[in-house]
Design an enzyme around this catalytic site. Structure first.
Site, mmCIF file in Angstrom:
data_model
loop_
_atom_site.group_PDB
_atom_site.id
_atom_site.type_symbol
_atom_site.label_atom_id
_atom_site.label_comp_id
_atom_site.label_asym_id
_atom_site.label_seq_id
_atom_site.Cartn_x
_atom_site.Cartn_y
_atom_site.Cartn_z
ATOM 1 N N ARG A 1 63.515 65.967 -65.633
ATOM 2 C CA ARG A 1 63.504 66.856 -64.465
ATOM 3 C C ARG A 1 64.658 67.845 -64.617
ATOM 4 O O ARG A 1 65.815 67.449 -64.761
ATOM 5 C CB ARG A 1 63.658 66.022 -63.191
ATOM 6 C CG ARG A 1 63.518 66.811 -61.898
ATOM 7 C CD ARG A 1 63.789 65.926 -60.681
ATOM 8 N NE ARG A 1 62.853 64.818 -60.597
ATOM 9 C CZ ARG A 1 63.209 63.543 -60.501
ATOM 10 N NH1 ARG A 1 64.486 63.204 -60.503
ATOM 11 N NH2 ARG A 1 62.299 62.597 -60.420
ATOM 12 N N HIS B 1 57.170 72.990 -67.003
ATOM 13 C CA HIS B 1 55.997 73.075 -66.136
ATOM 14 C C HIS B 1 56.248 72.419 -64.782
ATOM 15 O O HIS B 1 57.194 71.643 -64.621
ATOM 16 C CB HIS B 1 54.784 72.404 -66.799
ATOM 17 C CG HIS B 1 54.979 70.942 -67.053
ATOM 18 N ND1 HIS B 1 55.621 70.461 -68.177
ATOM 19 C CD2 HIS B 1 54.645 69.835 -66.334
ATOM 20 C CE1 HIS B 1 55.655 69.141 -68.141
ATOM 21 N NE2 HIS B 1 55.077 68.743 -67.024
ATOM 22 N N GLU C 1 49.853 66.337 -72.273
ATOM 23 C CA GLU C 1 48.950 66.086 -71.151
ATOM 24 C C GLU C 1 48.053 67.283 -70.883
ATOM 25 O O GLU C 1 48.275 68.374 -71.410
ATOM 26 C CB GLU C 1 49.753 65.741 -69.884
ATOM 27 C CG GLU C 1 50.674 66.839 -69.393
ATOM 28 C CD GLU C 1 51.610 66.358 -68.298
ATOM 29 O OE1 GLU C 1 51.710 65.141 -68.048
ATOM 30 O OE2 GLU C 1 52.275 67.222 -67.687
ATOM 31 N N HIS D 1 58.500 67.429 -70.995
ATOM 32 C CA HIS D 1 58.302 66.142 -71.658
ATOM 33 C C HIS D 1 58.676 66.254 -73.135
ATOM 34 O O HIS D 1 58.361 67.266 -73.784
ATOM 35 C CB HIS D 1 56.848 65.682 -71.543
ATOM 36 C CG HIS D 1 56.347 65.599 -70.141
ATOM 37 N ND1 HIS D 1 57.006 64.912 -69.154
ATOM 38 C CD2 HIS D 1 55.239 66.127 -69.555
ATOM 39 C CE1 HIS D 1 56.335 65.015 -68.028
ATOM 40 N NE2 HIS D 1 55.260 65.752 -68.239
#
Length: 321
Positions: free
Chosen positions: A196, A176, A118, A101
């Site tokens: 991605r 991740h 997050e 991200h």
């Protein structure tokens, strides 16, 4: 204002399963449901109130009307009417793609969006389940690209075995993936920006490879090996255990076995509770609401005294510091 529950926004995913129904009792309609968005102001996926006189009203409508009374004056000054947190439950029957991200600056420049910091709280993990978090050594951008080209990028990944209660903080830039067999609670900035980078050469139901964001990811990735992602926290009965305190959200863990009062008089923020085990009643001066495993409750900022009563409940408490 009284405490709010919201209708879950259910998302089918290639990697999803059925635990959101069998474990959390979500009304899923397929066997590939990967996400339940519990509290969202992402455009196109705005949460809708499920209880009380404001049932069927959108979160955005309430924010636009109530402003600081709901969000907290400090939060409203910082974010305006943009709700800053996205809350999810995730069920990974298969491995998720390896992804990254962007930070706030990159997300703003490219997508006019927040970045996506997050955290994950593991609610259930099948034996042998693992997360990918970061690299297993320092790598250069060129080395990373070479492994990506050779289909060996997984050789660079850091794998973390997990069990119930494990918690991970995922900074922007950290590569991740959630592994197969894991169900977790996710707390993140309000953003749906994901790059991605590797998808195990899987194909969707139409037989197509899913889109990769290789070039976009190159400048978003942190290539140094890190070990700052595993969260240690206090797990004592009826005592607040701080898990994460970052600029975007604060999350505390509560293991409650008797009536507990939480004084939030000085907290100029809304409060979210996610229930990860058991059940309880949450009472504020404006009303009481029941919560059970797999449910999420939003308490407006004007809820200054919170009482939680039951004899066995585990909660994640989330707010903006």
């Amino acid at each position: 204002m009284y405490p709010f529950k919201f209708q879950p926004i259910l998302k089918e995913r290639l990697w999803g399963g059925t635990k959101l129904n069998t474990v959390l009792e979500k009304p899923i309609t397929s066997d590939i449901t990967g996400e339940s968005w519990e509290l969202s102001a992402v455009p196109g996926d705005i949460s809708v109130v499920a209880n009380g006189e404001l049932a069927d009203t959108s979160l955005q409508e309430i924010i636009n009307e109530a402003k600081g009374a709901l969000l907290g004056e400090k939060v409203y000054e910082r974010f305006g009417t943009d709700f800053p947190i996205l809350i999810k439950f995730i069920d990974a029957k298969q491995d998720l793609s390896i992804q990254v991200h962007p930070n706030d600056e990159l997300a703003k420049e490219r997508h006019n969006s927040f970045g996506k910091t997050e955290m994950w709280y593991i609610m259930q993990a099948d034996p042998g389940s693992e997360l990918i978090v970061g690299f297993n050594k320092d790598v250069s951008k060129a080395e990373y690209q070479e492994h990506l080209d050779n289909n060996t990028v997984t050789d660079l990944m850091n794998y973390e075995a997990v069990k119930e209660g494990d918690t991970f903080f995922i900074n922007t830039g950290t590569i991740h993936a959630i592994g197969a067999g894991i169900m977790l609670a996710e707390i993140q900035q309000t953003s749906d920006i994901t790059y991605r980078v590797y998808d195990f050469n899987r194909k969707d139901k139409e037989g197509n490879l899913r889109e990769l964001h290789t070039e976009l990811a190159l400048d978003a990735i942190t290539y140094e090996k890190k070990d700052d992602f595993k969260v240690e926290y206090k797990n004592e009965e009826n005592v607040c255990g701080e898990m994460v305190d970052c600029p975007y959200f604060t999350t505390n863990y509560w293991n409650i076995t008797k009536e507990t009062k939480i004084d939030v008089t000085e907290r100029d923020s809304f409060t979210i509770f996610m229930c990860t085990k058991g059940a309880a009643t949450i009472t504020t001066p404006a009303g009481a609401i029941d919560i059970k495993k797999g449910e999420t409750v939003l308490l407006p900022a004007d809820s200054k005294q919170i009482t939680i009563s039951d004899d066995a409940v585990e909660l994640l408490e989330v707010y903006i510091s």
